[in-house]
Design an enzyme around this catalytic site. Structure first.
Site, PDB file in Angstrom:
ATOM      1  N   HIS A  27      31.033  33.106  29.908  1.00  0.00           N
ATOM      2  CA  HIS A  27      31.254  31.785  29.576  1.00  0.00           C
ATOM      3  C   HIS A  27      30.028  31.193  28.818  1.00  0.00           C
ATOM      4  O   HIS A  27      30.007  29.821  28.257  1.00  0.00           O
ATOM      5  CB  HIS A  27      31.828  30.904  30.687  1.00  0.00           C
ATOM      6  CG  HIS A  27      32.928  31.330  31.338  1.00  0.00           C
ATOM      7  ND1 HIS A  27      34.106  31.404  30.393  1.00  0.00           N
ATOM      8  CD2 HIS A  27      33.523  31.345  32.597  1.00  0.00           C
ATOM      9  CE1 HIS A  27      35.159  31.806  31.353  1.00  0.00           C
ATOM     10  NE2 HIS A  27      34.835  31.826  32.693  1.00  0.00           N
ATOM     11  N   ASP A  38      38.690  39.927  32.434  1.00  0.00           N
ATOM     12  CA  ASP A  38      38.859  38.586  33.247  1.00  0.00           C
ATOM     13  C   ASP A  38      39.971  37.636  33.123  1.00  0.00           C
ATOM     14  O   ASP A  38      40.475  37.471  32.039  1.00  0.00           O
ATOM     15  CB  ASP A  38      37.280  37.656  33.313  1.00  0.00           C
ATOM     16  CG  ASP A  38      37.141  36.923  34.162  1.00  0.00           C
ATOM     17  OD1 ASP A  38      36.026  37.253  35.086  1.00  0.00           O
ATOM     18  OD2 ASP A  38      37.684  35.539  34.258  1.00  0.00           O
ATOM     19  N   HIS A  93      39.615  34.715  32.932  1.00  0.00           N
ATOM     20  CA  HIS A  93      39.441  33.491  32.216  1.00  0.00           C
ATOM     21  C   HIS A  93      39.019  33.950  30.626  1.00  0.00           C
ATOM     22  O   HIS A  93      38.393  35.128  30.685  1.00  0.00           O
ATOM     23  CB  HIS A  93      38.188  32.670  32.980  1.00  0.00           C
ATOM     24  CG  HIS A  93      38.493  32.293  34.168  1.00  0.00           C
ATOM     25  ND1 HIS A  93      38.313  32.652  35.384  1.00  0.00           N
ATOM     26  CD2 HIS A  93      39.185  30.887  34.511  1.00  0.00           C
ATOM     27  CE1 HIS A  93      38.741  32.099  36.409  1.00  0.00           C
ATOM     28  NE2 HIS A  93      39.437  30.977  35.962  1.00  0.00           N
ATOM     29  N   ASP A 126      39.317  38.596  38.840  1.00  0.00           N
ATOM     30  CA  ASP A 126      40.062  37.445  39.258  1.00  0.00           C
ATOM     31  C   ASP A 126      41.322  37.357  38.608  1.00  0.00           C
ATOM     32  O   ASP A 126      42.143  36.446  38.964  1.00  0.00           O
ATOM     33  CB  ASP A 126      39.304  36.221  38.924  1.00  0.00           C
ATOM     34  CG  ASP A 126      38.753  36.065  37.383  1.00  0.00           C
ATOM     35  OD1 ASP A 126      38.789  37.113  36.737  1.00  0.00           O
ATOM     36  OD2 ASP A 126      37.940  35.160  37.313  1.00  0.00           O
TER      37      ASP A 126
END
Length: 340
Positions: A156, A193, A195, A276
């Site tokens: 990120h 991931d 995200h 995740d």
């Protein structure tokens, strides 16, 4: 800083994963880890916590992983120069200044990204792990692929902004190091991931010799990752819906992202390995199982075997339900070992 760097170089040369008590094996998969990653303290209620490292230490101490080559994630003299290939100088200096202001630590960047007394060393060792992994898979006899068991995560972190638990984009830094120092002209980062890796996408956006592909839940944090976000034709996003499990996940990779990766013909593949998307993860909302992470790792490895001699560097990203993280990462590393 200089003293830390000297210690890191010595630790890296020792060839052991600090804190595990395990001797290095002689297989073709390298594991980079270090006890300093547990020193990045985020607070007892924070999901990205030191217990994640302990869960992985235990999982990768099982007999089936005895063949892993193990090294300590190093502190390196070239880490900051490598960071500056991906991040703006002002970004690096802002993180350094925050970490140096010890009287005011722990500190937060936004609502969720923590800098504590152990963060600077952990972040530099995470970058150092990526650099060492690239060197190993590109040059060390007998090393085919590598897994960097690191924190804080990175995907990120945009060129000029830390966010989402991330300070420096370890995967992007590793990719750019491979290009600058190891002759890898075309480098791909693939990301599973839950995200979207907005940081990697931001850093890669305008460079046709860098490739980014991702499955992720959408709409979800950080709000990017639509299929229409294409960069210069080098960005491939396959959003998934809340609750999606193995079938749509595997279809997105097999039918869309893996063919794009194959057509890109990378000289090195870097994996942003977040776990995740596993069912029940508190920050997730997808329904994958550990076997799905083993499957995607094997599928990526098949492309890498065809295109770049099997050279893969994998970097840990998310995964916040400890038992699922351990099982999923174990399946991932097992698939790397089988591919090597």
């Amino acid at each position: 800083m200089a003293g830390l760097t000297r210690r890191g170089l010595v630790a890296g040369a020792a060839g052991l994963a600090a804190g595990t008590g395990l001797a290095a094996g002689t297989g073709r998969t390298l594991l980079l880890a270090h006890s300093a990653f547990a020193g990045h303290e985020t607070g007892p209620a924070h999901p990205e916590r030191p217990a994640r490292m302990r869960a992985l230490d235990e999982a990768l101490a099982e007999p089936g992983f005895a063949g892993l080559r193990r090294e300590a994630a190093p502190l390196r003299a070239d880490a900051e120069a490598a960071i500056l290939r991906a991040h703006a100088p002002a970004h690096l200096e802002a993180i350094r200044a925050l970490a140096a202001d010890t009287a005011n630590l722990p500190a937060r960047i936004g609502p969720d990204t923590v800098v504590s007394a152990g963060t600077w060393e952990a972040a530099l060792r995470a970058v150092g792990a990526g650099l060492r992994a690239v060197e190993a898979v590109c040059g060390d006899a007998g090393v085919r692929n590598a897994f960097c068991q690191v924190r804080p995560p990175g995907h990120h972190a945009e060129r000029s902004r830390a966010m989402g638990f991330c300070l420096f984009d370890t995967a992007a830094v590793a990719a750019l190091h491979a290009r600058a120092r190891h002759g890898a002209r075309r480098v791909a980062v693939v990301d599973f991931d839950v995200h979207h890796g907005n940081g990697t996408q931001d850093i890669f956006w305008s460079d046709p010799d860098l490739f980014y592909a991702s499955t992720h839940r959408m709409p979800w944090f950080p709000g990017t990752g639509a299929a229409s976000e294409r960069g210069v034709g080098n960005i491939w996003n396959a959003p998934l819906r809340a609750g999606d499990g193995a079938a749509p996940f595997r279809a997105a990779w097999a039918g869309h992202l893996l063919p794009a990766l194959d057509a890109f013909a990378p000289d090195l593949v870097v994996i942003s390995a977040g776990f995740d998307a596993h069912e029940g993860d508190p920050l997730g909302g997808l329904s994958l199982q550990a076997a799905d992470f083993g499957w995607i790792t094997g599928a990526i490895a098949e492309v890498a075997a065809r295109r770049c001699g099997g050279r893969i560097v994998s970097v840990l990203e998310g995964g916040y339900r400890l038992d699922a993280l351990a099982a999923s990462a174990a399946a991932h590393v097992r698939a790397l070992m089988e591919a090597a």
